[in-house]
Design a protein around this motif. Structure first.
Motif, PDB file in Angstrom:
ATOM      1  N   ASN A 212      23.399  40.369  69.318  1.00  0.00           N
ATOM      2  CA  ASN A 212      24.138  39.444  68.453  1.00  0.00           C
ATOM      3  C   ASN A 212      24.942  38.494  69.338  1.00  0.00           C
ATOM      4  O   ASN A 212      26.173  38.564  69.402  1.00  0.00           O
ATOM      5  CB  ASN A 212      25.062  40.247  67.521  1.00  0.00           C
ATOM      6  N   PRO A 213      24.263  37.591  70.037  1.00  0.00           N
ATOM      7  CA  PRO A 213      24.934  36.794  71.077  1.00  0.00           C
ATOM      8  C   PRO A 213      25.894  35.755  70.525  1.00  0.00           C
ATOM      9  O   PRO A 213      25.754  35.292  69.388  1.00  0.00           O
ATOM     10  CB  PRO A 213      23.756  36.117  71.781  1.00  0.00           C
ATOM     11  N   ALA A 214      26.887  35.420  71.339  1.00  0.00           N
ATOM     12  CA  ALA A 214      27.754  34.289  71.013  1.00  0.00           C
ATOM     13  C   ALA A 214      26.919  33.014  71.068  1.00  0.00           C
ATOM     14  O   ALA A 214      25.994  32.887  71.879  1.00  0.00           O
ATOM     15  CB  ALA A 214      28.901  34.211  72.018  1.00  0.00           C
ATOM     16  N   LEU A 215      27.231  32.074  70.196  1.00  0.00           N
ATOM     17  CA  LEU A 215      26.479  30.824  70.097  1.00  0.00           C
ATOM     18  C   LEU A 215      27.378  29.660  70.498  1.00  0.00           C
ATOM     19  O   LEU A 215      28.596  29.703  70.279  1.00  0.00           O
ATOM     20  CB  LEU A 215      25.959  30.639  68.674  1.00  0.00           C
ATOM     21  N   PRO A 216      26.819  28.626  71.070  1.00  0.00           N
ATOM     22  CA  PRO A 216      27.644  27.556  71.633  1.00  0.00           C
ATOM     23  C   PRO A 216      28.307  26.643  70.610  1.00  0.00           C
ATOM     24  O   PRO A 216      29.308  26.012  70.919  1.00  0.00           O
ATOM     25  CB  PRO A 216      26.644  26.770  72.496  1.00  0.00           C
ATOM     26  N   ASP A 217      27.757  26.563  69.401  1.00  0.00           N
ATOM     27  CA  ASP A 217      28.241  25.547  68.466  1.00  0.00           C
ATOM     28  C   ASP A 217      28.568  26.075  67.078  1.00  0.00           C
ATOM     29  O   ASP A 217      28.763  25.303  66.143  1.00  0.00           O
ATOM     30  CB  ASP A 217      27.193  24.434  68.347  1.00  0.00           C
ATOM     31  N   ARG A 218      28.647  27.393  66.910  1.00  0.00           N
ATOM     32  CA  ARG A 218      28.941  27.969  65.597  1.00  0.00           C
ATOM     33  C   ARG A 218      29.216  29.466  65.784  1.00  0.00           C
ATOM     34  O   ARG A 218      29.105  29.991  66.892  1.00  0.00           O
ATOM     35  CB  ARG A 218      27.769  27.772  64.630  1.00  0.00           C
ATOM     36  N   VAL A 219      29.562  30.126  64.683  1.00  0.00           N
ATOM     37  CA  VAL A 219      29.803  31.568  64.768  1.00  0.00           C
ATOM     38  C   VAL A 219      28.497  32.304  65.059  1.00  0.00           C
ATOM     39  O   VAL A 219      27.408  31.755  64.915  1.00  0.00           O
ATOM     40  CB  VAL A 219      30.428  32.101  63.461  1.00  0.00           C
ATOM     41  N   ARG A 220      28.608  33.554  65.460  1.00  0.00           N
ATOM     42  CA  ARG A 220      27.430  34.364  65.764  1.00  0.00           C
ATOM     43  C   ARG A 220      26.543  34.527  64.526  1.00  0.00           C
ATOM     44  O   ARG A 220      26.975  34.301  63.408  1.00  0.00           O
ATOM     45  CB  ARG A 220      27.849  35.763  66.244  1.00  0.00           C
TER      46      ARG A 220
END
Length: 334
Positions: A212-220
């Motif tokens: 469940n990776p962190a995303l650069p432009d929004r929530v996971r």
């Protein structure tokens, strides 16, 4: 999460400009909405959301407070039920179609009856399945047995059997794992010989790295609930909920305490067998207390959700239960 924030931000537009944006937002949600309400006030959400909204307080009800645990629970229960029936998978994932084909035999192994509103487990494999589930979902507590037998909730949980752990494709990789889980149907200090044999033979699965990776432009993909909150949060959960178990409240308490925010969290237990099975009086009281707290009032009362002896008390949950439910013992008169 993104859509909810966008909706809150659009209040003035959606009302045709007749009303200004509110000066204060309080968020409340049920089930998956409870997860959204909890995630909405998290530090990570505030830092990463594409659509950002500040909430003054939150009331997650019957919520998924630990996204990883929810899918751990669904995977564990369906895997264990199959294994008790001698039909446990040898590889992961088994496939939902295969699981559905085996489901009648899986149910026959543990339930003497599974038609009607309430199922009845048998005294052999069914009793083991029930006790394994009790231990996985928060320990001994009132109304668990009745919640375990609710047909709609059993059906909801069993419908997830055989899935691949990506949460129907929401995640890029498998989140489910049971490599370190010990399944118990007894409560002794050490597992019995039968439990040792069961655990040695059940399929073991390791979750993928960073599912469940962190995303650069929004929530996971699954927004995180870490207990990193700076506003009042009041939760409600039924003790018998079999689909989104009471264990979520224990994990949320641990997370909030670890983050130094235990004083910002109040939790209430309700004696009911269903998922989101609250009365209007319970909800109105809870939301009213939250509003007063946020406005500067005293921190409202709540329940201890972590001490096993407290939770196992036959009268646990009486403090905030308003009204009776069929099959649930009435609380002592005050």
């Amino acid at each position: 999460m993104e859509d909810t924030n966008a909706l809150a931000n659009s209040f003035s537009t959606l009302t045709g400009g007749k009303y200004a944006q509110p000066s204060k937002n309080i968020i409340m949600g049920f089930s998956m909405g409870g997860h959204v309400a909890a995630a909405a006030v998290e530090k990570e959400t505030a830092q990463t959301a594409k659509n950002r909204t500040t909430y003054a307080a939150a009331m997650p009800a019957c919520g998924v407070m630990d996204e990883e645990y929810e899918f751990q629970w669904l995977g564990d229960y369906t895997l264990v039920a199959a294994h008790l029936a001698g039909l446990g998978p040898k590889t992961f994932p088994q496939g939902t179609d295969t699981y559905k084909a085996l489901l009648p035999d899986i149910l026959n192994a543990s339930f003497s009856s599974y038609s009607g509103a309430l199922w009845q487990e048998n005294a052999t494999q069914g009793a083991k399945l029930r006790e394994i589930a009790r231990n996985l979902t928060g320990g001994d507590r009132p109304v668990f047995n009745l919640g375990f037998r609710v047909a709609a909730l059993q059906g909801a949980v069993f419908s997830t059997g055989g899935s691949d752990g990506t949460v129907t494709g929401i995640l890029p990789r498998n989140i489910y794992g049971n490599a370190t889980t010990t399944y118990r149907w007894t409560n002794g200090a050490t597992p019995t010989a039968a439990e040792v044999a069961f655990n040695a033979s059940v399929l073991r699965v390791t979750p993928a790295q960073n599912p469940n990776p962190a995303l650069p432009d929004r929530v996971r993909y699954l927004p995180r609930v870490n207990g990193e909150v700076s506003v009042p949060v009041l939760t409600m959960h039924t003790t018998g909920d079999f689909y989104v178990p009471f264990r979520h409240q224990q994990l949320y308490r641990a997370a909030a305490t670890a983050a130094g925010n235990g004083d910002r969290l109040v939790q209430r237990a309700v004696r009911a067998p269903g998922h989101c099975d609250f009365t209007a009086a319970e909800l109105v009281e809870g939301f009213g207390d939250l509003v007063k707290w946020e406005a500067g009032g005293a921190r409202p009362a709540g329940d201890d959700v972590t001490t096993p002896a407290v939770i196992a008390d036959p009268n646990y949950g009486c403090k905030f239960t308003r009204g009776t439910r069929p099959g649930v013992d009435a609380c002592p008169a005050n």
